[in-house]
Write an enzyme that holds these catalytic residues in place. Structure first.
Site, PDB file in Angstrom:
ATOM      1  N   ASP A  33       5.517  -7.544  -4.394  1.00  0.00           N
ATOM      2  CA  ASP A  33       5.635  -8.561  -5.433  1.00  0.00           C
ATOM      3  C   ASP A  33       4.435  -9.520  -5.396  1.00  0.00           C
ATOM      4  O   ASP A  33       4.016  -9.956  -4.307  1.00  0.00           O
ATOM      5  CB  ASP A  33       6.927  -9.353  -5.165  1.00  0.00           C
ATOM      6  CG  ASP A  33       7.348 -10.226  -6.329  1.00  0.00           C
ATOM      7  OD1 ASP A  33       7.608  -9.679  -7.402  1.00  0.00           O
ATOM      8  OD2 ASP A  33       7.423 -11.458  -6.139  1.00  0.00           O
TER       9      ASP A  33
ATOM     10  N   GLU B  30       1.331   3.387  11.528  1.00  0.00           N
ATOM     11  CA  GLU B  30       2.056   3.561  12.793  1.00  0.00           C
ATOM     12  C   GLU B  30       3.179   4.573  12.635  1.00  0.00           C
ATOM     13  O   GLU B  30       3.753   5.042  13.598  1.00  0.00           O
ATOM     14  CB  GLU B  30       2.677   2.224  13.241  1.00  0.00           C
ATOM     15  CG  GLU B  30       1.666   1.160  13.586  1.00  0.00           C
ATOM     16  CD  GLU B  30       2.326  -0.224  13.690  1.00  0.00           C
ATOM     17  OE1 GLU B  30       3.573  -0.337  13.688  1.00  0.00           O
ATOM     18  OE2 GLU B  30       1.552  -1.213  13.746  1.00  0.00           O
TER      19      GLU B  30
END
Ligand code: NOJ
Length: 566
Positions: free
Chosen positions: A211, A276
């Protein structure tokens, strides 16, 4: 169907936006919820989407329909529980549908514990430093620190009252006063959001829609800024091809709160967090920046993967403008090795089945209501929306669909004033209707309470009386329905790998026509108001799908066809 291990699946994905409040309501309280979504996943698999993006369902006082988050790592009881989220994710993945969640990092709710702690802690404290607190100007500090305006109307600063009742500092809120902006120069804020990303990644999400991804860093010194009165927000003209009014969210010539260079460090950092995790995850930027070559910075190889193509959304239904924005998009995004995206509707804009038939300017976010100028003719809007969607779904890159557009839903223009909930409506004293008209709960069945949204008939925004024909059940399996048009488009898009293709323009069919080949498919769209005869080479080609009247040789107004390339 793509599988959870498909590499860089987002390059060509069709992503379906679920607005959880209005999708499906399992507990019958009038507000959609996560179990409701789970119960309807089969329909989405049947439609043929690759992923769903859920607007916020996290803990929130709902002052801005969930874009005011009080706990980033929990589900608001309105929508269910974390277990409900896990069940929904598991079931979506089992159907080959990936799950993207909304992340709201520019601001929190004023009910967030950090903001409450900031209020209690006082000026100069580490708690206040999580947000943008400043002393006021003027003798008694009773003037705001600068002249910035909120996107929803009114000043972007509010003054707090100290615990002893005296007036205190001011805090910045680019949106509602219940949405204080974080200070993203503060490492605590960065570390908190790394944790939020990992929390949802650990739960198996496939990505995040980010957003206000162009707003998190503000220019040093927070200088005053007055946007130009009009013009320039989306090169090439507004939705009607006229010089547009300013979009409050669009970065225009140096607004000190939009599109600052510093935001890119944040996305490089998040890119590393996503790395990751095994598999391909996506970050999609809600970045209202102009021009597209600037927006492409958000999707450089070490930043995000996608950015919403709002210039495309804002392009009028006009052949030359469409061709120009498609060219510009493909060029800008491919220059940084990213796919383009395409989008026509979402929860912030007038639904394109109405917008494309407006006859007066309507800036993004302002909405339309009964007294707005330029009211759309419904049939014209639907015809154009079907043609525009058929065009969009043939383009290479990622495509976003907003719930209900596959049903041809129009904007609800005549919501009663006392039903409206968008803060825009309140902050402008009703001058702007806001976005409620595109957020009304969607119809599933023609003759059921709340059109099958739930079993009780309750709905947080009232549904119109004339929506029975739009219900999914009334369209499924019905030749020529909007739902079947989308299903077929998605089926062929996938089987012919259109999302990974490239286009070659076909010239010479007429000024109002936009035509191209994408691999095995030839697409011809007539954006004009008169019939167009197809050239001999195309007349008689095998028809794959048509959004409207087509007899094999003559293409009707506002109609798109897909033909088998020779
Ligand atoms: C963009 C969201 O899409 C919109 O719905 C929201 O009001 C603002 N950002 C503020 O979070």
């Amino acid at each position: 169907m793509t599988t959870p291990t498909s590499p860089e699946w987002w390059r060509s994905a069709v992503i379906y936006q679920i607005y959880p409040r209005s999708f499906a309501d399992a507990n019958g309280d009038g507000m959609g919820d996560l179990p409701g979504i789970t119960s309807r996943l089969r329909s989405l698999a049947d439609l043929g989407v690759d992923a769903i993006w859920l607007s916020p369902f996290m803990t929130s006082p709902q002052k801005d329909a969930g874009y005011d988050v009080a706990d980033y790592c929990d589900v608001d009881p309105l929508f269910g529980t974390l277990d409900d989220f896990d069940t929904m994710t598991t079931e979506a993945h089992a159907r080959g549908i990936r799950v993207i969640v909304d992340l709201v990092p520019n601001h929190s709710s004023d009910a967030h514990p950090w903001f409450q702690a900031a209020l209690a802690a006082g000026p100069g404290s580490p708690e206040r430093a999580h947000y943008m607190f400043r002393d006021g100007k003027g003798e008694n500090g009773d003037l705001p620190p600068n002249n910035w305006q909120s996107v929803f109307g009114g000043p972007a600063w509010s003054r707090i009252t100290n615990p002893d009742g005296t007036p205190g500092q001011w805090y910045l809120h680019l949106f509602d006063s219940s949405q204080p902006d974080f200070d993203w120069t503060n490492e605590d804020v960065r570390e908190m959001f790394r944790g939020v990303l990992r929390f949802w990644l650990d739960r198996g999400v496939d990505g995040f829609r980010v957003d206000v991804a162009h707003g998190m860093i503000k220019a040093d010194g927070l200088p005053d800024y007055t946007p130009p009165a009009e013009g320039g927000s989306m090169g090439g003209g507004g939705p009607l091809g006229l010089e547009p009014e300013i979009d409050d969210m669009t970065e225009v010539d140096g607004a000190p709160y939009w599109g600052q260079e510093g935001v890119h460090d944040i996305y490089r950092d998040w890119h590393r967090v996503l790395e990751e995790y095994e598999g391909d995850r996506v970050l999609c930027a809600e970045a209202w920046v102009d021009p597209l070559s600037k927006m492409a910075k958000w999707v450089r190889p070490d930043e995000m993967q996608q950015a919403f193509n709002f210039p495309y959304l804002e392009t009028p239904w006009e052949a030359s403008a469409l061709r120009a924005v498609i060219d510009e998009s493909l060029e800008a995004f491919s220059a940084v090795g990213a796919p383009s995206t395409w989008v026509l509707s979402n929860h912030d804009v007038v639904r394109h089945a109405s917008r494309l038939a407006l006859t007066a300017e309507n800036p993004q976010g302002h909405g339309i209501g009964p007294k707005s100028p330029g009211q759309p003719v419904r049939e014209v809007g639907l015809q154009r929306a079907r043609a525009a969607s058929a065009l969009m779904l043939a383009l290479p890159g990622g495509a976003y669909i907003y719930q209900g557009e596959e049903l041809g839903l129009p904007e609800v223009i005549d919501l009663p004033d006392d039903a409206r909930q968008d803060p825009t409506w309140f902050r402008t004293n009703g001058e702007r209707y806001g976005r409620d008209g595109c957020r009304v709960p969607i119809p599933w069945e023609s003759n059921a309470p709340a059109y099958g949204f739930n079993s009780t008939g309750a709905a947080w925004l009232p549904q119109p009386d004339d929506w029975a024909p739009y219900a999914r059940a009334a369209q499924v399996g019905v030749a020529g329905s909007t739902l079947e048009l989308y299903r077929e488009a998605l089926r062929v898009r996938r089987s012919e790998s259109l999302g990974l293709g490239s286009i070659e323009w076909i010239d010479g069919i007429g000024d109002d026509v936009i035509a191209f080949t994408n691999g095995t498919v030839t697409v011809v769209a007539n954006a004009g108001s008169t019939d167009v005869a197809l050239p001999e080479k195309l007349a008689g080609a095998q028809l794959i799908l048509s959004s409207g009247a087509f007899d094999g040789a003559t293409l009707g107004a506002d109609t798109t066809v897909w033909l088998r390339s020779a």
